[in-house]
Design an enzyme around this catalytic site. Structure first.
Site, mmCIF file in Angstrom:
data_model
loop_
_atom_site.group_PDB
_atom_site.id
_atom_site.type_symbol
_atom_site.label_atom_id
_atom_site.label_comp_id
_atom_site.label_asym_id
_atom_site.label_seq_id
_atom_site.Cartn_x
_atom_site.Cartn_y
_atom_site.Cartn_z
ATOM 1 N N MET A 146 3.769 -96.114 -28.161
ATOM 2 C CA MET A 146 4.489 -95.011 -27.510
ATOM 3 C C MET A 146 4.524 -93.796 -28.436
ATOM 4 O O MET A 146 5.504 -93.569 -29.163
ATOM 5 C CB MET A 146 5.890 -95.475 -27.113
ATOM 6 C CG MET A 146 5.877 -96.564 -26.057
ATOM 7 S SD MET A 146 7.512 -97.026 -25.438
ATOM 8 C CE MET A 146 8.095 -98.068 -26.781
ATOM 9 N N ASP A 185 8.516 -89.019 -28.282
ATOM 10 C CA ASP A 185 9.933 -89.094 -28.681
ATOM 11 C C ASP A 185 10.108 -89.134 -30.191
ATOM 12 O O ASP A 185 11.053 -89.738 -30.707
ATOM 13 C CB ASP A 185 10.627 -90.309 -28.046
ATOM 14 C CG ASP A 185 10.791 -90.159 -26.541
ATOM 15 O OD1 ASP A 185 10.652 -89.030 -26.046
ATOM 16 O OD2 ASP A 185 11.034 -91.178 -25.856
ATOM 17 N N GLU A 233 12.959 -102.750 -25.922
ATOM 18 C CA GLU A 233 13.270 -101.636 -26.827
ATOM 19 C C GLU A 233 14.619 -101.897 -27.502
ATOM 20 O O GLU A 233 15.657 -101.565 -26.941
ATOM 21 C CB GLU A 233 13.274 -100.319 -26.055
ATOM 22 C CG GLU A 233 11.927 -100.019 -25.398
ATOM 23 C CD GLU A 233 11.889 -98.652 -24.737
ATOM 24 O OE1 GLU A 233 12.763 -97.803 -24.996
ATOM 25 O OE2 GLU A 233 10.947 -98.430 -23.956
#
Length: 626
Positions: free
Chosen positions: A385, A388, A323
């Site tokens: 993902m 978020d 990340e």
């Protein structure tokens, strides 16, 4: 065998007889007129009255009894397999017989807990018509016993089985589009069993540090519902930036305390389950990974260490969670990441390890970090993902994982963008959160009917009792709060993003629940994008923040009403089973080996690392037409 083991065997065989009959009745392989109602486990079940079918089932059960008598640990699975007219396996019910137990029967001397569990399975079997496609005409079925090498000799030399021969069937496990849909698990004092049916991918991340959470938040390997996942990903390992090798971030937990071993043993008990090790994560940062991939020599050293590490601890694959490439590194990270993925895949061919990666949902990061067409060539699955999108950093209340939005920051926007960039749908696994984001409003709402969405908030949220992170609460923390302080919280629904929220004065939680997950599935898998997306499945971050203790059953929001634990994970499995049926089975994903032709037969090779495995199958499939 001891008396307790004999009782456990009798219970198992009685259940298998009932289960076989229930499945055959509800799958409509035979006219329903040959079945009659009987009351077993305090419910009505359907039992065949046809002599030849009954004799066949009795012979199967007799063979199982003889195997258990010889060696109570010799039995792995019993499978009921349906075939089309070309004799290709199209559906398999797997009874994973983990263990017959003879201890602690004094806790349940009348086997009431066991009967309750068996009753629940029978009720679930009666629902299989609702989530399985009808069998094609001229279908047939057979039974398989998965066991060890010596069992074939044992059965054929046993005079009690000589009139009912079994043969080794090396192709018994080969199914098209094979994935796992769990139906039920029994864990009682006398019987430990899992029953499953094949379907889509469900990847479950496990946060290793969850073991250190206090009280009901503590999550350990025994808490893992292996039957609800097709892939487990243990997070995280790290990078030694001196030697350029993989390392454990918590050697005491992972190695000394045996967490690696305990995780990978789940594959031994559940052969269809793949256990992967993830490296990276947010706390690892980006720069060291940027330095790693910039040098061919360092990449080679790293890859060799990964192969050794996976083999030493018996993992089935490797997940990259850098990340993110291009963040805190150099502009060449994007191309160097492709080189790493390509070299890892090439090095994994011999061991047939799976290779996956978790990627950002942010469109700007996607452009900077990933050459989507290139990494797609080498990755078995790509974990997107899908969360978020928003948090306290926005300084206003916004959803964590909105299904849709007007500003381009949503799950649908991300997936459509990735598909336009060339990501293969049948390698794409959508990540969904098992947590929510918390906010503190700068001023309270004017009324209980007012929505908090888009309202100004401070730069710090509040924390839950287990995870202890401001701005973040696991679903277990959220639902326990809603249950224990019902009168304090006002719940609502944001139609624009299909997201639930809860408000208590100036405190706001925006999260996902079974209803919002279902909304995502229905749009992405069932309706307007059913044929164009048809994704490989779902990934969850992370199962240790689901309601794994079942403390929130009073909310009655799970889509699986037969169980109280893991409402989010169980709801995912329920809806994915419906989506798979509506999509006509066009998903090309194989649970064992992704989309890589070189990996065919991966399941047999992984089994061979522990013990040689045989499938015994009846000499001729039982076919009877009326």
């Amino acid at each position: 065998m001891s008396d307790d083991k004999i009782v456990a065997t009798d219970i198992l065989l009685e259940f298998l007889e009932v289960a076989f009959n229930q499945i055959l009745f509800f799958r409509n392989l035979y006219p329903k007129e040959i079945f009659v109602k009987k009351k077993i486990y305090s419910i009505c079940v359907y039992v065949s009255e046809h002599p030849e079918l009954n004799e066949y089932i009795r012979n199967v059960l007799n063979a199982i009894r003889e195997l258990v008598k010889e060696d109570e640990n010799s039995l792995k699975t019993v499978n009921l397999v349906f075939y089309n007219k070309e004799k290709e396996p199209i559906e398999k019910f797997v009874f994973n017989l983990t263990k017959l137990q003879a201890n602690n029967t004094e806790k349940d001397p009348y086997y009431l807990k066991t009967e309750e569990s068996l009753r629940t399975i029978c009720l679930k079997l009666s629902m299989c018509e609702t989530y399985l496609k009808p069998l094609p005409e001229d279908s047939s079925f057979s039974t398989e016993i998965e066991t060890y090498e010596t069992a074939h000799v044992t059965l054929n030399e046993n005079p009690r089985c000589e009139d009912f021969p079994w043969i080794i069937n090396e192709d018994a496990s080969e199914m098209i589009n094979k994935n796992l849909l769990p139906l039920k698990t029994i864990k009682t004092d006398c019987l430990n069993m899992q029953m499953s049916k094949h379907n889509k991918v469900v990847t479950c991340y496990v946060a290793s540090w969850a073991v250190y959470r206090p009280n009901n938040g503590q999550f350990q390997v025994p808490n893992i519902p292996a039957e609800l996942c097709t892939h487990l990903v243990y997070a995280f390992a790290g990078l030694n930036s001196t030697s350029w090798t993989i390392r454990s971030l918590d050697p005491y937990l992972d190695i000394e305390n045996g967490n690696y071993k305990n995780m990978t043993q789940l594959h031994e008990r559940h052969p269809n389950l793949k256990v992967l090790l993830a490296i990276g994560g947010w706390n690892e940062g980006s720069k060291n990974y940027s330095d790693l991939v910039s040098s061919p020599k360092q990449r080679s050293t790293f890859i060799n260490s990964v192969i050794y590490f996976l083999g030493k601890y018996n993992f089935n694959g490797f997940d990259l969670d850098w990340e993110y490439p291009g963040s805190g590194g150099i502009s060449e990270d994007r191309e160097n990441f492709v080189a790493l993925v390509k070299e890892l895949k090439e090095a994994f061919k011999k061991s047939k390890y799976l290779l996956t990666a978790a990627i950002s949902a942010n469109q700007g990061t996607i452009d900077t970090a990933y050459d989507i067409p290139e990494i797609s060539k080498y990755l078995d699955f790509i974990h997107v993902m899908g969360y978020d999108y928003h948090g306290v950093w926005d300084k206003k209340v916004l959803p964590n994982a909105p299904l849709k939005s007007e500003n381009g920051h949503s799950v649908m926007d991300t997936l459509n963008y990735l598909l336009r960039k060339g990501v293969p749908a049948n390698k794409t696994v959508l990540g969904l959160p098992m947590y929510g984001r918390t906010f503190i409003l700068t001023s309270k709402l004017n009324s209980s009917q007012e929505s908090p969405i888009n309202r100004p908030a401070t730069s710090e949220g509040f924390k839950g009792p287990y995870t202890g992170e401001k701005g973040f609460m696991g679903y277990n923390e959220i639902c326990e709060e809603l249950v224990s302080r019902t009168n304090n919280w006002i719940t609502g629904w944001d139609d624009n993003s299909d997201t639930p929220y809860a408000v208590d004065n100036d405190h706001v939680i925006v999260y996902d629940n079974p209803r919002s997950l279902k909304a995502k599935f229905y749009v992405l898998f069932l309706f307007e994008h059913a044929m164009s997306l048809n994704l490989a499945g779902i990934m969850t971050w992370s199962i240790d923040t689901d309601d794994f203790h079942g403390k929130c059953a009073s909310l009655k929001d799970s889509l699986d009403r037969t169980e109280t634990t893991y409402p989010l994970l169980r709801s995912i499995n329920v809806v994915l089973s419906q989506s798979d049926n509506n999509n006509d089975g066009n998903n090309d994903v194989d649970n064992n080996n992704g989309n890589n032709d070189d990996d065919k037969g991966n399941n047999s090779s992984s089994i061979a690392r522990s013990s040689y495995s045989f499938i015994l199958i009846t000499l001729a499939s039982f076919i009877y037409y009326i």
